[in-house]
Design a protein around this motif. Structure first.
Motif, mmCIF file in Angstrom:
data_model
loop_
_atom_site.group_PDB
_atom_site.id
_atom_site.type_symbol
_atom_site.label_atom_id
_atom_site.label_comp_id
_atom_site.label_asym_id
_atom_site.label_seq_id
_atom_site.Cartn_x
_atom_site.Cartn_y
_atom_site.Cartn_z
ATOM 1 N N ASN A 66 0.839 -1.212 0.000
ATOM 2 C CA ASN A 66 0.000 0.000 0.000
ATOM 3 C C ASN A 66 0.876 1.265 0.000
ATOM 4 O OD1 ASN A 66 -2.437 -1.350 -0.066
ATOM 5 N ND2 ASN A 66 -2.685 -1.376 2.159
ATOM 6 N N HIS A 67 1.916 1.214 0.829
ATOM 7 C CA HIS A 67 2.843 2.354 0.887
ATOM 8 C C HIS A 67 3.507 2.569 -0.477
ATOM 9 C CE1 HIS A 67 5.596 5.249 2.601
ATOM 10 N NE2 HIS A 67 6.647 4.532 2.167
ATOM 11 N N LYS A 68 3.967 1.464 -1.076
ATOM 12 C CA LYS A 68 4.616 1.542 -2.394
ATOM 13 C C LYS A 68 3.615 2.036 -3.448
ATOM 14 C CE LYS A 68 8.619 -0.132 -1.143
ATOM 15 N NZ LYS A 68 9.823 0.628 -1.135
ATOM 16 N N ASN A 69 2.364 1.509 -3.347
ATOM 17 C CA ASN A 69 1.332 1.961 -4.288
ATOM 18 C C ASN A 69 1.076 3.464 -4.123
ATOM 19 O OD1 ASN A 69 0.949 -0.488 -5.554
ATOM 20 N ND2 ASN A 69 -0.751 -1.120 -4.242
ATOM 21 N N ASN A 70 1.038 3.903 -2.851
ATOM 22 C CA ASN A 70 0.866 5.346 -2.599
ATOM 23 C C ASN A 70 2.041 6.132 -3.178
ATOM 24 O OD1 ASN A 70 -1.578 5.050 -1.286
ATOM 25 N ND2 ASN A 70 -0.670 4.940 0.761
ATOM 26 N N LEU A 71 3.253 5.605 -2.982
ATOM 27 C CA LEU A 71 4.435 6.258 -3.537
ATOM 28 C C LEU A 71 4.366 6.280 -5.064
ATOM 29 C CD1 LEU A 71 7.397 4.949 -1.323
ATOM 30 C CD2 LEU A 71 6.464 7.253 -1.419
ATOM 31 N N ILE A 72 3.929 5.142 -5.634
ATOM 32 C CA ILE A 72 3.808 5.065 -7.101
ATOM 33 C C ILE A 72 2.777 6.085 -7.580
ATOM 34 C CG2 ILE A 72 2.955 3.606 -8.978
ATOM 35 C CD1 ILE A 72 4.317 1.225 -7.540
ATOM 36 N N THR A 73 1.640 6.173 -6.844
ATOM 37 C CA THR A 73 0.602 7.148 -7.209
ATOM 38 C C THR A 73 1.154 8.566 -7.115
ATOM 39 O OG1 THR A 73 -1.086 5.646 -6.341
ATOM 40 C CG2 THR A 73 -1.743 7.932 -6.701
ATOM 41 N N GLN A 74 1.888 8.844 -6.023
ATOM 42 C CA GLN A 74 2.501 10.182 -5.865
ATOM 43 C C GLN A 74 3.486 10.450 -6.997
ATOM 44 O OE1 GLN A 74 4.285 10.184 -1.988
ATOM 45 N NE2 GLN A 74 2.356 10.601 -0.913
ATOM 46 N N LYS A 75 4.317 9.460 -7.281
ATOM 47 C CA LYS A 75 5.315 9.622 -8.347
ATOM 48 C C LYS A 75 4.618 9.805 -9.697
ATOM 49 C CE LYS A 75 8.936 9.296 -5.786
ATOM 50 N NZ LYS A 75 9.751 10.456 -5.523
ATOM 51 N N GLN A 76 3.518 9.046 -9.901
ATOM 52 C CA GLN A 76 2.781 9.194 -11.158
ATOM 53 C C GLN A 76 2.176 10.601 -11.243
ATOM 54 O OE1 GLN A 76 2.800 6.864 -13.580
ATOM 55 N NE2 GLN A 76 1.853 8.457 -14.819
ATOM 56 N N ASP A 77 1.661 11.097 -10.094
ATOM 57 C CA ASP A 77 1.138 12.472 -10.059
ATOM 58 C C ASP A 77 2.260 13.468 -10.348
ATOM 59 O OD1 ASP A 77 -1.379 11.542 -9.498
ATOM 60 O OD2 ASP A 77 -1.257 11.949 -7.328
ATOM 61 N N GLU A 78 3.420 13.232 -9.739
ATOM 62 C CA GLU A 78 4.568 14.106 -9.993
ATOM 63 C C GLU A 78 4.962 14.048 -11.472
ATOM 64 O OE1 GLU A 78 7.899 13.376 -7.393
ATOM 65 O OE2 GLU A 78 6.664 13.523 -5.593
ATOM 66 N N ILE A 79 4.949 12.829 -12.034
ATOM 67 C CA ILE A 79 5.288 12.668 -13.455
ATOM 68 C C ILE A 79 4.281 13.426 -14.308
ATOM 69 C CG2 ILE A 79 5.323 10.980 -15.346
ATOM 70 C CD1 ILE A 79 6.617 9.001 -13.351
ATOM 71 N N ASP A 80 2.984 13.297 -13.937
ATOM 72 C CA ASP A 80 1.951 14.018 -14.691
ATOM 73 C C ASP A 80 2.166 15.534 -14.588
ATOM 74 O OD1 ASP A 80 0.832 11.595 -15.373
ATOM 75 O OD2 ASP A 80 -0.765 11.675 -13.855
ATOM 76 N N ASN A 81 2.438 16.002 -13.364
ATOM 77 C CA ASN A 81 2.704 17.439 -13.171
ATOM 78 C C ASN A 81 3.936 17.881 -13.958
ATOM 79 O OD1 ASN A 81 0.529 17.880 -11.478
ATOM 80 N ND2 ASN A 81 1.703 17.497 -9.606
ATOM 81 N N LEU A 82 4.985 17.064 -13.891
ATOM 82 C CA LEU A 82 6.207 17.399 -14.620
ATOM 83 C C LEU A 82 5.970 17.362 -16.131
ATOM 84 C CD1 LEU A 82 8.922 15.562 -12.470
ATOM 85 C CD2 LEU A 82 8.516 18.024 -12.641
ATOM 86 N N THR A 83 5.125 16.412 -16.572
ATOM 87 C CA THR A 83 4.797 16.341 -17.999
ATOM 88 C C THR A 83 4.041 17.601 -18.416
ATOM 89 O OG1 THR A 83 4.661 13.937 -17.853
ATOM 90 C CG2 THR A 83 3.648 14.966 -19.771
ATOM 91 N N GLU A 84 3.080 18.026 -17.566
ATOM 92 C CA GLU A 84 2.348 19.263 -17.859
ATOM 93 C C GLU A 84 3.307 20.452 -17.887
ATOM 94 O OE1 GLU A 84 -0.908 19.818 -15.165
ATOM 95 O OE2 GLU A 84 -1.770 17.857 -15.614
#
Length: 183
Positions: free
Chosen positions: A45-63
């Motif tokens: 769950n922690h890793k999934n949360n980290l992955i979700t955060q990282k994916q959000d960061e990736i999305d923000n960085l992509t934007e």
């Protein structure tokens, strides 16, 4: 047989002890397994949360990257426009510089012409002064000659001879205005 039975009982006791130990080990292992499963689930769950955060960061960085690409493209367009404007300004500056040089050359020519005209004006003024002085001298000479002629005419009129009549005629010729006043 009794011996065998005792051996079997001993073996059964040993097996029971082993079974209890195995059961307690199994219970401990089950407990560890459950604990490890919970930890693993928590970590997942922690890793999934980290992955979700990282994916959000990736999305923000992509934007941000897309936004920066747009900004970069706009800056390149602006830089091209500015370079063109700079080129035109540089050409205009060169043209202005050349025109300024032409104006300076014209100014220098006009200065030379002005100095030439001023010198010519001074010479002309000096000539005018000289001519005025000469005119005054000629007027004085003319007055002096006129005075001499009148003196001669007066002397001839005093003599009263025939020459006197000629002198009167000469006088009339010399002063036609005097004769018209007399008439």
């Amino acid at each position: 047989m009794l011996e065998q039975l005792q051996r079997l009982q001993t073996q059964i006791g040993v097996l029971r002890t082993r079974l209890e130990k195995s059961e307690s080990d199994n219970a401990a292992l089950l407990k560890d397994k459950t604990h490890n499963a919970e930890q693993t689930h928590t970590q997942i769950n922690h890793k999934n949360n980290l992955i979700t955060q990282k994916q959000d960061e990736i999305d923000n960085l992509t934007e941000q990257l897309n936004s920066l690409k747009g900004t970069h493209s706009q800056l390149n367009t602006d830089a091209t426009a500015l370079a063109e404007r700079y080129s035109r300004l540089e050409k205009s500056c060169t043209d202005l510089k050349n025109r300024f040089q032409e104006i300076l050359a014209e100014r220098n020519e006009l200065r030379l012409l002005k100095e030439k005209l001023q010198a010519e004006q001074q010479r002309t003024q000096q000539d005018i002064k000289n001519l005025q002085s000469e005119r005054e001298n000629l007027i004085q000479k003319n007055e002096h000659a006129k005075g001499k002629v009148e003196a001669i005419i007066q002397r001839l009129s005093i003599l009263g001879t025939e020459q006197d009549q000629h002198a009167q005629e000469i006088q009339q010729l010399a002063h036609p205005s005097d004769s018209s006043e007399e008439v």
